[in-house]
Design an enzyme around this catalytic site. Structure first.
Site, PDB file in Angstrom:
ATOM      1  CE  LYS A  13      -4.380  -0.939   1.945  1.00 20.77           C
ATOM      2  NZ  LYS A  13      -5.340  -1.035   3.055  1.00 20.77           N
ATOM      3  CG  ASP A  68      -8.505   1.425   3.480  1.00 22.73           C
ATOM      4  OD1 ASP A  68      -9.421   0.457   2.785  1.00 22.73           O
ATOM      5  OD2 ASP A  68      -7.467   1.171   3.902  1.00 22.73           O
ATOM      6  N   GLY A 118      -6.332   2.160  17.806  1.00 19.06           N
ATOM      7  CA  GLY A 118      -5.397   1.891  16.769  1.00 19.06           C
ATOM      8  C   GLY A 118      -5.045   3.063  15.745  1.00 19.06           C
TER       9      GLY A 118
HETATM   10  N1  LIG Z   1     -13.144  -4.095   7.033  1.00 21.37           N
HETATM   11  C1  LIG Z   1     -12.170  -3.552   6.183  1.00 21.37           C
HETATM   12  O1  LIG Z   1     -12.417  -3.092   5.049  1.00 21.37           O
HETATM   13  C2  LIG Z   1     -10.718  -3.732   6.882  1.00 21.37           C
HETATM   14  C3  LIG Z   1      -9.778  -2.746   6.200  1.00 21.37           C
HETATM   15  C4  LIG Z   1      -8.404  -2.456   6.496  1.00 21.37           C
HETATM   16  C5  LIG Z   1      -8.198  -3.108   7.761  1.00 21.37           C
HETATM   17  N2  LIG Z   1      -9.137  -4.033   8.327  1.00 21.37           N
HETATM   18  C6  LIG Z   1      -8.684  -4.581   9.467  1.00 21.37           C
HETATM   19  O2  LIG Z   1      -8.344  -3.822  10.496  1.00 21.37           O
HETATM   20  C7  LIG Z   1      -7.350  -4.409  11.529  1.00 21.37           C
HETATM   21  C8  LIG Z   1      -6.167  -3.474  11.388  1.00 21.37           C
HETATM   22  O3  LIG Z   1      -5.509  -3.491  10.035  1.00 21.37           O
HETATM   23  P1  LIG Z   1      -4.247  -2.673   9.705  1.00 21.37           P
HETATM   24  O4  LIG Z   1      -4.075  -2.599   8.221  1.00 21.37           O
HETATM   25  O5  LIG Z   1      -4.412  -1.350  10.240  1.00 21.37           O
HETATM   26  O6  LIG Z   1      -3.177  -3.361  10.491  1.00 21.37           O
HETATM   27  P2  LIG Z   1      -1.603  -2.644  11.060  1.00 21.37           P
HETATM   28  O7  LIG Z   1      -1.275  -1.883  10.242  1.00 21.37           O
HETATM   29  O8  LIG Z   1      -0.930  -3.868  11.338  1.00 21.37           O
HETATM   30  O9  LIG Z   1      -2.003  -2.102  12.525  1.00 21.37           O
HETATM   31  C9  LIG Z   1      -2.182  -2.978  13.401  1.00 21.37           C
HETATM   32  C10 LIG Z   1      -2.949  -2.192  14.654  1.00 21.37           C
HETATM   33  O10 LIG Z   1      -3.486  -2.951  15.708  1.00 21.37           O
HETATM   34  C11 LIG Z   1      -2.517  -2.466  16.936  1.00 21.37           C
HETATM   35  N3  LIG Z   1      -2.298  -4.088  17.791  1.00 21.37           N
HETATM   36  C12 LIG Z   1      -2.004  -5.052  17.246  1.00 21.37           C
HETATM   37  N4  LIG Z   1      -1.706  -6.107  18.281  1.00 21.37           N
HETATM   38  C13 LIG Z   1      -2.389  -5.276  19.235  1.00 21.37           C
HETATM   39  C14 LIG Z   1      -2.447  -5.772  20.697  1.00 21.37           C
HETATM   40  N5  LIG Z   1      -2.192  -6.664  21.234  1.00 21.37           N
HETATM   41  N6  LIG Z   1      -2.717  -4.941  21.688  1.00 21.37           N
HETATM   42  C15 LIG Z   1      -3.235  -3.703  21.226  1.00 21.37           C
HETATM   43  N7  LIG Z   1      -3.151  -3.073  19.888  1.00 21.37           N
HETATM   44  C16 LIG Z   1      -2.656  -4.148  19.021  1.00 21.37           C
HETATM   45  C17 LIG Z   1      -1.316  -1.953  16.321  1.00 21.37           C
HETATM   46  O11 LIG Z   1      -0.698  -1.330  17.419  1.00 21.37           O
HETATM   47  P3  LIG Z   1       0.949  -0.727  17.209  1.00 21.37           P
HETATM   48  O12 LIG Z   1       0.833   0.297  16.447  1.00 21.37           O
HETATM   49  O13 LIG Z   1       1.240  -0.732  18.565  1.00 21.37           O
HETATM   50  O14 LIG Z   1       1.686  -2.154  16.540  1.00 21.37           O
HETATM   51  C18 LIG Z   1      -2.049  -1.084  15.386  1.00 21.37           C
HETATM   52  O15 LIG Z   1      -2.789  -0.112  15.901  1.00 21.37           O
HETATM   53  C19 LIG Z   1      -7.008  -5.778  10.932  1.00 21.37           C
HETATM   54  O16 LIG Z   1      -7.788  -6.851  11.695  1.00 21.37           O
HETATM   55  C20 LIG Z   1      -7.537  -5.707   9.363  1.00 21.37           C
HETATM   56  O17 LIG Z   1      -8.240  -7.141   9.176  1.00 21.37           O
HETATM   57  C21 LIG Z   1     -10.561  -4.290   7.989  1.00 21.37           C
END
Ligand SMILES: NC(=O)c1ccc[n+]([C@@H]2O[C@H](COP(=O)([O-])OP(=O)(O)OC[C@H]3O[C@@H](n4cnc5c(N)ncnc54)[C@H](OP(=O)(O)O)[C@@H]3O)[C@@H](O)[C@H]2O)c1
Length: 297
Positions: free
Chosen positions: A79, A115, A139
């Site tokens: 991305k 998004d 997040g």
């Molecule tokens: N519905 C949709 O269309 C859609 C679109 C995009 C994403 N999503 C979902 O959204 C979620 C996040 O995606 P992303 O792309 O943003 O991933 P990402 O960039 O890897 O970010 C992950 C986020 O989760 C936090 N996190 C991970 N483990 C944690 C824990 N144990 N305790 C507290 N915080 C934690 C991280 O905090 P740190 O910064 O501290 O690491 C970060 O804020 C995923 O589940 C993804 O499947 C859904």
């Protein structure tokens, strides 16, 4: 709805090709969502998925241009990296530092991010107004950052909590300066979350906590949830997270990650086709697919 076999026989030299690129890509739901929409509107488009490894991204984008691929979705891990290979990037994508949609506009590749629009439309279409609302966002990863940009412009106040505190603080500062809105960033401690939730109208979980296989995890104690709260969980695997289940049982309004998935796809579809997306059909197609895969909970 017509059968996929009938659809395939319509493919010709004029058919416009869209696709998603990422790695891994096998489990993407995007072809299901977009092909259902193309069929519904009888558009001469087809949507495919390609695994593109990091080291092959440059060649893949050059190839897409050469092959006159009409539109692309871009997912993990490309991305951000894809941006340097594009001819133009819209201002929101540039601010966020990520692109999830590319339009081939007469040979010029233009990058967008859908998004944030997807999250906002998912809320609004489910009857959740944003004006004057206090939002708590958990997040500040890729998705959190993208939706924070759009939400900060719409709500009265945005509070961002993130495990890595610095990321939440930096994001809040950028948004405060850019939109002159009340935005704060802090650490994702249980105590802060509980306190901030008392003030919030809308809670959005943009962390991966609760995602398969850790389906019994939630950052929010059920006793902190209230009937007058709206909860959106971005996670769609499982379809209903522990947070969503807890919120529902406390009488809160819940908007699922599938809604956002469909609406961000709908926004990409509209960029490529200039037609209003058949959102209901797109949603039903993805629910059918998940049911077929046995993922529906
Ligand atoms: N519905 C949709 O269309 C859609 C679109 C995009 C994403 N999503 C979902 O959204 C979620 C996040 O995606 P992303 O792309 O943003 O991933 P990402 O960039 O890897 O970010 C992950 C986020 O989760 C936090 N996190 C991970 N483990 C944690 C824990 N144990 N305790 C507290 N915080 C934690 C991280 O905090 P740190 O910064 O501290 O690491 C970060 O804020 C995923 O589940 C993804 O499947 C859904």
């Amino acid at each position: 709805m017509r059968l996929w076999g009938q659809f395939r026989t319509k493919i010709s030299g004029r058919t416009k090709v869209c696709c998603v690129i990422g790695d891994p890509i096998e489990h993407t739901l995007s072809p299901v969502i977009h092909n259902a929409a193309f069929e519904e509107l009888n558009l001469d488009f087809v949507y495919l998925a390609f695994r593109v490894r990091r080291e092959e991204l440059r060649d893949a984008i050059a190839g897409a241009k050469s092959l006159d691929i009409h539109g692309l979705n871009v997912t993990m891990p490309h991305k951000t990296a894809v941006m340097e290979h594009l001819d133009e990037i819209d201002s929101t994508s540039r601010s966020i530092g990520a692109v999830n949609t590319i339009l081939n506009a007469g040979g010029r590749l233009v990058g967008y991010i859908t998004d944030g629009v997807g999250a906002i439309n998912a809320l609004k279409e489910n009857g959740v107004g944003l004006e004057g609302k206090k939002m708590l966002l958990l997040g500040a990863g890729g998705a959190g950052k993208a939706i924070a940009f759009n939400l900060a412009q719409e709500v009265e106040e945005l509070k961002i909590l993130n495990r890595t505190t610095q990321k939440a603080k930096e994001l809040a500062e950028v948004l405060r300066k850019k939109f002159n809105k009340k935005v704060s960033g802090n650490s994702l401690s249980s105590e802060l979350l509980k306190n901030e939730l008392e003030e919030a109208d809308i809670l959005v979980n943009a962390t991966s906590v609760g995602m398969h296989p850790d389906v019994h995890q939630s950052l929010v104690d059920p006793s902190w949830l209230r009937p007058d709260l709206c909860v959106m969980d971005l996670i769609y695997n499982p379809l209903e997270t522990k947070l969503a289940k807890d919120a529902k049982s406390m009488g809160a309004k819940v908007v699922s990650g599938i809604e956002m998935l469909v609406y961000q796809g709908a926004a990409s579809f509209e960029i490529w086709t200039n037609h209003p997306a058949p959102v209901k059909v797109m949603k039903q197609a993805v629910l059918n697919k998940l049911s077929e895969l046995g993922t529906l909970s």
